[in-house]
Motif scaffolding. Structure first.
Motif, PDB file in Angstrom:
ATOM      1  N   VAL A  90       0.843  -1.194   0.000  1.00  0.00           N
ATOM      2  CA  VAL A  90       0.000   0.000   0.000  1.00  0.00           C
ATOM      3  C   VAL A  90       0.881   1.249   0.000  1.00  0.00           C
ATOM      4  CG1 VAL A  90      -1.825   1.246   1.189  1.00  0.00           C
ATOM      5  CG2 VAL A  90      -1.765  -1.245   1.286  1.00  0.00           C
ATOM      6  N   ASN A  91       0.619   2.162  -0.913  1.00  0.00           N
ATOM      7  CA  ASN A  91       1.330   3.432  -0.968  1.00  0.00           C
ATOM      8  C   ASN A  91       0.316   4.565  -1.078  1.00  0.00           C
ATOM      9  OD1 ASN A  91       4.393   2.917  -1.218  1.00  0.00           O
ATOM     10  ND2 ASN A  91       3.499   1.440  -2.621  1.00  0.00           N
ATOM     11  N   PHE A  92       0.364   5.474  -0.102  1.00  0.00           N
ATOM     12  CA  PHE A  92      -0.550   6.607  -0.079  1.00  0.00           C
ATOM     13  C   PHE A  92       0.266   7.880   0.062  1.00  0.00           C
ATOM     14  CE2 PHE A  92      -3.343   9.539   2.425  1.00  0.00           C
ATOM     15  CZ  PHE A  92      -4.200   9.825   1.385  1.00  0.00           C
ATOM     16  N   LEU A  93       0.070   8.805  -0.856  1.00  0.00           N
ATOM     17  CA  LEU A  93       0.796  10.077  -0.839  1.00  0.00           C
ATOM     18  C   LEU A  93      -0.202  11.204  -1.022  1.00  0.00           C
ATOM     19  CD1 LEU A  93       3.399  11.803  -0.969  1.00  0.00           C
ATOM     20  CD2 LEU A  93       3.412  11.407  -3.432  1.00  0.00           C
ATOM     21  N   SER A  94      -0.138  12.206  -0.133  1.00  0.00           N
ATOM     22  CA  SER A  94      -1.045  13.336  -0.236  1.00  0.00           C
ATOM     23  C   SER A  94      -0.296  14.605   0.149  1.00  0.00           C
ATOM     24  CB  SER A  94      -2.259  13.155   0.678  1.00  0.00           C
ATOM     25  OG  SER A  94      -3.114  14.272   0.597  1.00  0.00           O
ATOM     26  N   SER A  95      -0.575  15.697  -0.547  1.00  0.00           N
ATOM     27  CA  SER A  95       0.021  16.991  -0.227  1.00  0.00           C
ATOM     28  C   SER A  95      -1.064  18.058  -0.247  1.00  0.00           C
ATOM     29  CB  SER A  95       1.129  17.346  -1.229  1.00  0.00           C
ATOM     30  OG  SER A  95       0.605  17.433  -2.538  1.00  0.00           O
ATOM     31  N   PHE A  96      -0.810  19.127   0.495  1.00  0.00           N
ATOM     32  CA  PHE A  96      -1.792  20.197   0.640  1.00  0.00           C
ATOM     33  C   PHE A  96      -1.205  21.512   0.139  1.00  0.00           C
ATOM     34  CE2 PHE A  96      -3.676  23.612   3.299  1.00  0.00           C
ATOM     35  CZ  PHE A  96      -4.968  23.523   2.810  1.00  0.00           C
ATOM     36  N   ASP A  97      -1.958  22.193  -0.691  1.00  0.00           N
ATOM     37  CA  ASP A  97      -1.575  23.510  -1.205  1.00  0.00           C
ATOM     38  C   ASP A  97      -2.531  24.537  -0.614  1.00  0.00           C
ATOM     39  OD1 ASP A  97      -0.816  25.756  -2.546  1.00  0.00           O
ATOM     40  OD2 ASP A  97      -0.990  24.913  -4.556  1.00  0.00           O
ATOM     41  N   ALA A  98      -2.047  25.323   0.351  1.00  0.00           N
ATOM     42  CA  ALA A  98      -2.911  26.287   1.040  1.00  0.00           C
ATOM     43  C   ALA A  98      -3.332  27.430   0.134  1.00  0.00           C
ATOM     44  CB  ALA A  98      -2.198  26.833   2.272  1.00  0.00           C
ATOM     45  N   ALA A  99      -2.606  27.683  -0.950  1.00  0.00           N
ATOM     46  CA  ALA A  99      -2.941  28.798  -1.833  1.00  0.00           C
ATOM     47  C   ALA A  99      -4.224  28.535  -2.605  1.00  0.00           C
ATOM     48  CB  ALA A  99      -1.788  29.064  -2.797  1.00  0.00           C
ATOM     49  N   LYS A 100      -4.584  27.267  -2.880  1.00  0.00           N
ATOM     50  CA  LYS A 100      -5.752  27.003  -3.739  1.00  0.00           C
ATOM     51  C   LYS A 100      -7.086  27.071  -3.001  1.00  0.00           C
ATOM     52  CE  LYS A 100      -3.174  24.503  -7.253  1.00  0.00           C
ATOM     53  NZ  LYS A 100      -3.018  23.254  -8.021  1.00  0.00           N
ATOM     54  N   PRO A 101      -7.347  26.461  -1.824  1.00  0.00           N
ATOM     55  CA  PRO A 101      -6.616  25.356  -1.217  1.00  0.00           C
ATOM     56  C   PRO A 101      -7.069  24.028  -1.830  1.00  0.00           C
ATOM     57  CG  PRO A 101      -8.435  25.972   0.170  1.00  0.00           C
ATOM     58  CD  PRO A 101      -8.496  26.897  -1.022  1.00  0.00           C
ATOM     59  N   ALA A 102      -6.180  23.013  -1.819  1.00  0.00           N
ATOM     60  CA  ALA A 102      -6.523  21.733  -2.423  1.00  0.00           C
ATOM     61  C   ALA A 102      -5.558  20.663  -1.950  1.00  0.00           C
ATOM     62  CB  ALA A 102      -6.485  21.822  -3.947  1.00  0.00           C
ATOM     63  N   TYR A 103      -6.081  19.452  -1.813  1.00  0.00           N
ATOM     64  CA  TYR A 103      -5.260  18.281  -1.582  1.00  0.00           C
ATOM     65  C   TYR A 103      -5.076  17.571  -2.921  1.00  0.00           C
ATOM     66  CZ  TYR A 103      -6.069  18.633   3.465  1.00  0.00           C
ATOM     67  OH  TYR A 103      -6.128  19.055   4.767  1.00  0.00           O
ATOM     68  N   SER A 104      -3.912  16.982  -3.120  1.00  0.00           N
ATOM     69  CA  SER A 104      -3.684  16.129  -4.278  1.00  0.00           C
ATOM     70  C   SER A 104      -2.876  14.937  -3.816  1.00  0.00           C
ATOM     71  CB  SER A 104      -2.949  16.883  -5.390  1.00  0.00           C
ATOM     72  OG  SER A 104      -1.681  17.327  -4.928  1.00  0.00           O
ATOM     73  N   GLY A 105      -3.094  13.799  -4.457  1.00  0.00           N
ATOM     74  CA  GLY A 105      -2.375  12.621  -3.993  1.00  0.00           C
ATOM     75  C   GLY A 105      -2.668  11.402  -4.832  1.00  0.00           C
ATOM     76  N   SER A 106      -2.197  10.270  -4.331  1.00  0.00           N
ATOM     77  CA  SER A 106      -2.368   9.005  -5.033  1.00  0.00           C
ATOM     78  C   SER A 106      -2.467   7.880  -4.019  1.00  0.00           C
ATOM     79  CB  SER A 106      -1.199   8.746  -5.995  1.00  0.00           C
ATOM     80  OG  SER A 106       0.020   8.655  -5.277  1.00  0.00           O
ATOM     81  N   LEU A 107      -3.117   6.793  -4.427  1.00  0.00           N
ATOM     82  CA  LEU A 107      -3.256   5.593  -3.613  1.00  0.00           C
ATOM     83  C   LEU A 107      -3.087   4.384  -4.525  1.00  0.00           C
ATOM     84  CD1 LEU A 107      -4.105   3.943  -1.067  1.00  0.00           C
ATOM     85  CD2 LEU A 107      -6.480   4.244  -1.814  1.00  0.00           C
ATOM     86  N   SER A 108      -2.263   3.436  -4.092  1.00  0.00           N
ATOM     87  CA  SER A 108      -2.081   2.221  -4.877  1.00  0.00           C
ATOM     88  C   SER A 108      -1.804   1.053  -3.940  1.00  0.00           C
ATOM     89  CB  SER A 108      -0.922   2.377  -5.879  1.00  0.00           C
ATOM     90  OG  SER A 108       0.303   2.550  -5.203  1.00  0.00           O
ATOM     91  N   TYR A 109      -2.196  -0.144  -4.367  1.00  0.00           N
ATOM     92  CA  TYR A 109      -1.867  -1.373  -3.646  1.00  0.00           C
ATOM     93  C   TYR A 109      -1.971  -2.548  -4.608  1.00  0.00           C
ATOM     94  CZ  TYR A 109      -6.981  -1.881  -3.160  1.00  0.00           C
ATOM     95  OH  TYR A 109      -8.333  -1.976  -3.413  1.00  0.00           O
TER      96      TYR A 109
END
Length: 389
Positions: free
Chosen positions: A191-210
């Protein structure tokens, strides 16, 4: 001469260490002693009941402040020899006004760690096991739910999750959505989960795989599969930029958007290859014809509490298959050039422009099933067969 040179070598070996060498040895030895004392002291503290209660209180306080809701942990056990941690009785309250019943309750959570590099601070989860989790999601008619809002750290482009998991499993889980119960069991690998947050938009972006995932969700039969998802989420819209599920020779690709989390509207597109083995396992029906089916289409869903899901779900698509095999009491029939358009609107299923070649001829027709989600449904058929030349 030879004897003198030979006799001088032992004398050189017996020379005392230089001052800087002795200082280095004392420094290294001192650091080692300090580290040993720290480790011993930490182990002793962990076995102190007072320090144990302090860590529990501090963990509850930090987690509650970060999530914006009350979090309570009954107990924990840290195993330094195996780099593993056991958590017991984890409770997460819901957001007001639905603080109770709790949003999440977990009877036992086991975490096994693997350190790759101490200096580079690289590590991953060797194993995550969740036993008897219960999740309750509540949403009222005004769209107010019990899902808490994670407090922002105030930074931009700050990674909030970056997890690597070799093996993850969930056992005897229960999910309640507005008091409707669904059982859930899951086993996932890599399982690999990556998420980041951009306060300027604001928005989360990321990915999930297993890989090699097995999900038991309600009446659906579990089948091994791989998953890869990439997403972007704003306060109002969730974008599924990449969604791909693979199981054997079957594959499903999808993209879409979800607007208004409290009263969601979903629009998406899909493209799938469905293998007969996968369909048999998924539906639990061994009489499904052999072969592969190709399908693509679009989906639209508008949530409303006044109507069931099937009445508000819209699907438009088409399917084709070059060759299917029907098995019926030792009789095997080939069906070639299968094609049809299908739709689901207002709880009614319509199959039109259906075409197939079998038994030396062609079959064309259409079918309609009314009130699919009701207590009774009515099917209408119209077919035309043409013999081959």
């Amino acid at each position: 001469m030879t004897s003198q040179s030979d006799s001088s070598e032992p004398e050189n070996d017996m020379k005392p260490h230089r001052p800087w060498q002795r200082a280095l040895l004392w420094t290294v030895g001192g650091v080692a002693c300090v580290l040993l004392l720290l480790v011993v002291g930490f182990v002793v503290l962990l076995h102190s009941a007072h320090f144990h209660r302090y860590l529990l209180h501090k963990a509850d306080q930090i987690a509650s402040e970060r999530l914006g809701t009350q979090i309570k942990l009954q107990d924990f056990t840290l195993h330094l020899a195996t780099l593993s941690l056991d958590l017991y009785g984890l409770t997460v309250d819901g957001a007001p006004p639905y603080a109770t019943p709790p949003l999440i309750q977990i009877q036992h959570l086991a975490l096994d760690f693997q350190i790759v590099s101490v200096w580079q601070r690289k590590w991953y989860f060797e194993n995550i096991r969740v036993d008897k989790p219960v999740a309750r999601i509540l949403t009222n008619a005004r769209g107010i739910s019990n899902l808490p809002t994670v407090k922002s750290t105030g930074g931009t482009h700050a990674n909030i999750f970056e997890l690597g998991v070799r093996h993850a499993s969930l056992h005897h889980g229960e999910l309640y959505i507005n008091d409707k119960k669904v059982t859930l069991d899951a086993t996932l690998l890599d399982v690999n989960f990556l998420s980041s947050f951009d306060a300027a938009k604001p928005a989360y972006s990321g990915s999930l795989s297993y890989h090699d995932g097995r999900l038991q969700f309600g009446p659906i039969h579990p089948i091994p599969h791989n998953l890869e998802v990439k997403f972007t989420a704003t306060p109002n819209i969730f974008y599924l930029t990449t969604g791909q599920v693979e199981s054997g020779h079957s594959q499903l690709k999808a993209t879409g958007t979800l607007k208004n989390y409290a009263d969601p509207t979903v629009d998406g597109q899909y493209n799938a290859i469905l293998d007969d083995d996968t369909l048999r396992q998924l539906l639990g029906n061994p009489e499904i014809p052999s072969g592969s089916v190709f399908t693509r289409g679009s989906i639209h869903y508008q949530h409303t509490s006044q109507f069931p899901i099937l009445d508000t779900l819209g699907i438009e698509g088409s399917l084709t298959s070059p060759l299917l095999y029907m098995h019926e009491k030792q009789v095997r029939t080939q069906i070639r050039n299968v094609a049809a358009d299908y739709s689901l609107q207002n709880g009614n299923v319509i199959i039109k422009r259906a075409h197939a070649t079998l038994l030396g001829g062609t079959v064309n027709g259409q079918m309609a099933i009314d009130n699919l989600g009701g207590n009774s449904c009515f099917a209408k058929f119209r077919w035309r067969a043409c013999s081959g030349s």
